[in-house]
Design a protein around this motif. Structure first.
Motif, PDB file in Angstrom:
ATOM      1  N   GLY A  41      -4.567  14.056   9.682  1.00  0.00           N
ATOM      2  CA  GLY A  41      -3.150  14.396   9.690  1.00  0.00           C
ATOM      3  C   GLY A  41      -2.281  13.465  10.490  1.00  0.00           C
ATOM      4  N   GLU A  42      -2.839  12.827  11.509  1.00  0.00           N
ATOM      5  CA  GLU A  42      -2.049  11.953  12.378  1.00  0.00           C
ATOM      6  C   GLU A  42      -3.043  11.166  13.214  1.00  0.00           C
ATOM      7  N   PRO A  43      -2.558  10.114  13.857  1.00  0.00           N
ATOM      8  CA  PRO A  43      -3.476   9.348  14.701  1.00  0.00           C
ATOM      9  C   PRO A  43      -3.993  10.225  15.836  1.00  0.00           C
ATOM     10  N   ARG A  73       4.485  16.426   7.815  1.00  0.00           N
ATOM     11  CA  ARG A  73       5.338  15.314   7.475  1.00  0.00           C
ATOM     12  C   ARG A  73       6.748  15.800   7.183  1.00  0.00           C
ATOM     13  N   ASP A  80     -12.927  10.855  11.422  1.00  0.00           N
ATOM     14  CA  ASP A  80     -11.463  10.768  11.483  1.00  0.00           C
ATOM     15  C   ASP A  80     -11.040  10.291  10.100  1.00  0.00           C
ATOM     16  N   THR A  81     -10.429  11.179   9.345  1.00  0.00           N
ATOM     17  CA  THR A  81     -10.199  10.907   7.925  1.00  0.00           C
ATOM     18  C   THR A  81      -8.735  10.582   7.674  1.00  0.00           C
ATOM     19  N   TRP A 122      -5.836   9.881   4.972  1.00  0.00           N
ATOM     20  CA  TRP A 122      -5.417  10.003   3.580  1.00  0.00           C
ATOM     21  C   TRP A 122      -4.055  10.637   3.562  1.00  0.00           C
ATOM     22  N   GLN A 123      -3.542  10.954   2.374  1.00  0.00           N
ATOM     23  CA  GLN A 123      -2.183  11.469   2.234  1.00  0.00           C
ATOM     24  C   GLN A 123      -2.103  12.431   1.053  1.00  0.00           C
ATOM     25  N   THR A 124      -0.994  13.152   1.000  1.00  0.00           N
ATOM     26  CA  THR A 124      -0.722  13.985  -0.172  1.00  0.00           C
ATOM     27  C   THR A 124      -0.859  13.125  -1.438  1.00  0.00           C
ATOM     28  N   ARG A 182       3.453   6.145  10.959  1.00  0.00           N
ATOM     29  CA  ARG A 182       4.388   5.804   9.889  1.00  0.00           C
ATOM     30  C   ARG A 182       5.267   4.618  10.292  1.00  0.00           C
ATOM     31  N   ASP A 223       2.173   3.444   6.238  1.00  0.00           N
ATOM     32  CA  ASP A 223       1.574   3.476   7.576  1.00  0.00           C
ATOM     33  C   ASP A 223       1.344   2.070   8.110  1.00  0.00           C
ATOM     34  N   THR A 239      -4.332  19.085   2.387  1.00  0.00           N
ATOM     35  CA  THR A 239      -5.657  19.294   2.989  1.00  0.00           C
ATOM     36  C   THR A 239      -6.249  20.616   2.508  1.00  0.00           C
TER      37      THR A 239
HETATM   38  C1  WT7 Z   1       0.300  10.892   6.605  1.00  0.00           C
HETATM   39  C2  WT7 Z   1       0.088  11.713   5.366  1.00  0.00           C
HETATM   40  C3  WT7 Z   1      -3.864  13.932   4.541  1.00  0.00           C
HETATM   41  C4  WT7 Z   1      -3.680  15.268   4.924  1.00  0.00           C
HETATM   42  C5  WT7 Z   1      -2.705  15.619   5.975  1.00  0.00           C
HETATM   43  C6  WT7 Z   1      -1.402  14.889   5.994  1.00  0.00           C
HETATM   44  C7  WT7 Z   1      -0.866  10.512   8.576  1.00  0.00           C
HETATM   45  C8  WT7 Z   1      -3.137  11.403   7.928  1.00  0.00           C
HETATM   46  C9  WT7 Z   1      -4.410  10.449   9.404  1.00  0.00           C
HETATM   47  C10 WT7 Z   1      -5.432   9.941  10.262  1.00  0.00           C
HETATM   48  C11 WT7 Z   1      -3.792   8.681  11.359  1.00  0.00           C
HETATM   49  C12 WT7 Z   1      -3.097  10.008   9.611  1.00  0.00           C
HETATM   50  C13 WT7 Z   1      -0.451   9.189   7.982  1.00  0.00           C
HETATM   51  C14 WT7 Z   1      -0.276   9.509   6.520  1.00  0.00           C
HETATM   52  N1  WT7 Z   1      -2.326  10.634   8.685  1.00  0.00           N
HETATM   53  N2  WT7 Z   1      -4.406  11.299   8.357  1.00  0.00           N
HETATM   54  N3  WT7 Z   1      -6.710  10.313  10.148  1.00  0.00           N
HETATM   55  N4  WT7 Z   1      -5.065   9.054  11.215  1.00  0.00           N
HETATM   56  N5  WT7 Z   1      -2.787   9.130  10.588  1.00  0.00           N
HETATM   57  O1  WT7 Z   1      -0.919  14.610   4.725  1.00  0.00           O
HETATM   58  O2  WT7 Z   1       1.514  15.175   4.914  1.00  0.00           O
HETATM   59  O3  WT7 Z   1       0.676  13.629   3.125  1.00  0.00           O
HETATM   60  O4  WT7 Z   1       0.760  12.921   5.527  1.00  0.00           O
HETATM   61  O5  WT7 Z   1      -0.365  11.508   7.696  1.00  0.00           O
HETATM   62  O6  WT7 Z   1       0.748   8.787   8.544  1.00  0.00           O
HETATM   63  O7  WT7 Z   1       0.573   8.624   5.845  1.00  0.00           O
HETATM   64  P1  WT7 Z   1       0.557  14.122   4.506  1.00  0.00           P
END
Ligand code: WT7
Length: 652
Positions: free
Chosen positions: A394-396, A530, A418-419, A421-423, A519, A504, A318
């Motif tokens: 980052g999470e739900p 994570r 509410d965004t 995405w992932q690394t 997850r 997810d 992020t």
């Molecule tokens: C995991 C990715 C993306 C930057 C921060 C985390 C969870 C991420 C959401 C959201 C629900 C989410 C998922 C994903 N996650 N955003 N808006 N709603 N869950 O990055 O460490 O790569 O983790 O974070 O489970 O797979 P990350």
């Protein structure tokens, strides 16, 4: 499925919808759904038109080459990321515009105009060159949240070095593992960083790490903890270590950007997976920048006069995409804050919002739940009328926290994005666009234009609740796992043919709102971070007293998930509070404080299947105090019954 049950229940009843005000919609970057139609008609052309907003030294000849699961975007294109984040804005009249506002934990602040930032980045870029860092070399960055972190990333990008930022809270061992995996030749660190009034001794940690790293030739040290005092400067090693301020003092403020291929590596960022070894996620240049530029602008509705604040640390993705590259490539004014939200008091964030007239605020649900707990009095002491858009990642997010965010922070005026995405995805994949979509608490909305998502079951059949899947390649996607194509193929692409599996679970409701449930693999999300259960387990069994360990996530009001460990001791060791404390600290020392188990239960046995596999699902039931799920496949069902009894009695 490892979905958070309480959130799921809340989501099932959630019918509310919220929309942006007419005033917001009138001025918005994206005002109608035409953008979705355009992307649907011709996805590649849609991305191409975003790439065209950047400055290229040479245009691409092919938008996408897709040999599943390997993608190349904007082939033949040549571009430099730092030039797009800095130089380009001087040509576009943003010379004196503030690029970066930095607020230190102790209240000091610094402002960099685009001109200042370019000069500072160029000086460091030249310094790195003079130390022998070349295009393609890997540079590890282990810094606190200070401007030099962003400057170091941009300086690497400028000379074509591949950066890998390691979160400052990680242990020496974690830093060493990453440096060794990358064979990095240079490390940029600081003597220390401030956190809640104390100092994190980064240089001492770095020195410890470097005892087991042979590839590092040069270390650049920012004097942040001051002075350089004896306490924090550690030893500067002659020939290897250089003070940042001394290096750049003599350096030229002009450095012509290295012209990079669109597919050259920009950075590697490590993240946890289902094995003990973190994965080096590889991101490249042209496609990455294209998607971060597009998403920053559209999702955050970024306007010329916004003051944009993302509270993440640059050590996470992020921070890469939405503190540094996305906002700066858009010519934004970015705020960066060094410290904790509750230091010196729980009003710190809102004081900062008021002080700098922050208009866009992007944070994590775990932080929102903490603010909720602290109470709205802390918020209402400050004038937050400058805020106009809020984001979460980052999470739900549970609907309750969403609504609190909307009412107390956003004063019912600010749309929330509410965004999801992932690394690995590099940039936002699922989110509403604030002026065109209705939002529903707890739902991320729908895929960003040009992104193709669906929900599938194990067999690849389309479902309303199941695994989230991404069916087409996207510009900012990871290209591989550093040095491990096989793991890349296995982890993300082996579930279904040519379709990306993010790990997810998700559901889509009758109104079409998509909610991410969490997850579905052995990965925890604790306070938005994570952590792999296996990673924690291997740190646990590394303790001399531990024979066997199992780790699960258990529901936690603020953190989302807490880390619950179950441990079998070796013979001759007796359980005691001191030992439990010592084991917890051992994990923190091995990985970093974010991985310290919240609870450890010492047990004589773990629930296992007849083939010897630990049933974590049942441990989760135990940890959350719930009725045990199906135990018929256990070798000895009495083990988990006993464990449950023990757990309940220890909780009292
Ligand atoms: C995991 C990715 C993306 C930057 C921060 C985390 C969870 C991420 C959401 C959201 C629900 C989410 C998922 C994903 N996650 N955003 N808006 N709603 N869950 O990055 O460490 O790569 O983790 O974070 O489970 O797979 P990350």
């Amino acid at each position: 499925m490892n979905a958070k049950p309480n959130n799921l229940d809340a989501l099932l009843d959630e019918k509310r919808q919220f929309g942006a005000s007419a005033e917001f919609r009138k001025k918005a970057v994206v005002r109608d759904r035409g953008i979705y139609d355009k992307a649907k008609d011709d996805r590649l052309n849609f991305w191409e038109s975003w790439a065209e907003t950047l400055k290229w030294n040479e245009k691409w000849h092919t938008v996408l080459e897709w040999t599943p699961p390997y993608a190349k975007w904007f082939l033949g294109g040549r571009i430099n990321v730092s030039e797009n984040c800095l130089d380009r804005h001087l040509d576009e009249g943003r010379c004196d515009k503030t690029a970066l506002i930095w607020e230190g934990e102790n209240g000091e602040s610094r402002h960099y105009s685009y001109q200042d930032l370019l000069e500072e980045v160029s000086r460091l870029a030249n310094s790195l060159k003079s130390l022998g860092v070349k295009k393609g070399d890997r540079v590890a960055i282990y810094l606190p949240m200070i401007p030099e972190a962003a400057i170091a990333m941009l300086a690497c990008a400028r000379i074509g070095a591949v950066h890998s930022v390691v979160f400052g809270g990680f242990s020496p061992q974690s830093l060493a593992d990453r440096i060794n995996d990358l064979r990095a030749t240079c490390l940029i660190t600081a003597d220390g960083g401030y956190r809640r009034g104390g100092v994190v001794p980064l240089k001492i940690n770095a020195d410890k790490a470097l005892e087991s790293c042979v590839t590092i030739e040069k270390v650049v040290v920012v004097a942040r903890a001051g002075q350089p005092t004896k306490e924090f400067s550690a030893e500067m090693q002659n020939g290897r270590d250089h003070w940042y301020h001394e290096l750049i003092r003599g350096a030229e403020s002009n450095c012509s950007p290295e012209v990079m291929d669109s597919e050259d590596l920009l950075f590697v960022l490590y993240t946890s997976g289902t094995t003990g070894k973190p994965k080096g996620i590889v991101h490249t240049t042209g496609g990455y920048l294209t998607q971060v530029v597009a998403t920053t602008k559209c999702v955050f509705d970024l306007q010329e006069d916004d003051v944009y604040w993302c509270t993440a640390d640059v050590g996470w993705i992020t921070g890469h995409s939405y503190i540094v590259y996305g906002p700066l490539a858009n010519g934004a004014t970015v705020l960066m804050y060094e410290g904790a939200p509750d230091w010196p008091d729980k009003g710190r964030f809102w004081e900062i919002c008021q002080k700098y007239n922050v208009s866009i605020f992007y944070t994590a649900p775990t932080a929102i739940r903490a603010f909720m707990k602290w109470g709205k009095e802390w918020v209402q002491k400050y004038d937050l009328s400058s805020l106009r858009l809020l984001g979460t990642v980052g999470e739900p997010i549970n609907p309750e926290a969403w609504v609190w965010y909307h009412e107390v922070i956003g004063e019912e005026r600010c749309p929330i994005v509410d965004t999801w995405w992932q690394t690995e995805t590099g940039a936002i994949m699922i989110s509403t666009l604030p002026a065109v979509s209705q939002t529903r608490p707890g739902s991320a909305g729908e895929a960003f234009p040009g992104i193709c998502t669906t929900l599938l079951d194990e067999d690849g059949e389309s479902v309303k609740a199941g695994f989230l899947a991404i069916t087409e390649p996207w510009p900012s996607m990871l290209r591989t796992i550093y040095g491990d194509d096989e793991r890349y193929e296995d982890t993300y692409w082996s579930k279904w043919n040519g379709i990306y599996f993010p790990g997810d679970g998700a559901k889509i409701d009758e109104d079409g709102f998509l909610s991410i449930l969490g997850r579905v693999d052995d990965v925890l999300n604790t306070a938005g971070h994570r952590i792999g259960t296996m990673e924690v387990e291997s740190a646990l069994v590394d303790h001399p007293s531990v024979a066997e360990a199992a780790v699960v996530g258990k529901f936690h009001e603020v953190k989302g998930e807490a880390i619950a460990a179950f441990v079998i001791l070796k013979e001759k060791w007796d359980a005691s509070d001191e030992l439990v404390m010592d084991i917890r600290n051992h994990v923190a020392e091995k990985i970093g404080a974010i991985a310290r188990p919240d609870s450890i239960v010492i047990t004589a046995d773990l629930p296992k299947t007849r083939s010897g596999k630990i049933m974590r699902r049942l441990l989760k039931d135990v940890a959350e105090g719930k009725a045990l799920g199906d135990t018929t496949t256990l070798a000895d069902p009495s083990v988990v019954q006993g464990l449950k009894k023990q757990y309940l009695s220890e909780q009292q």
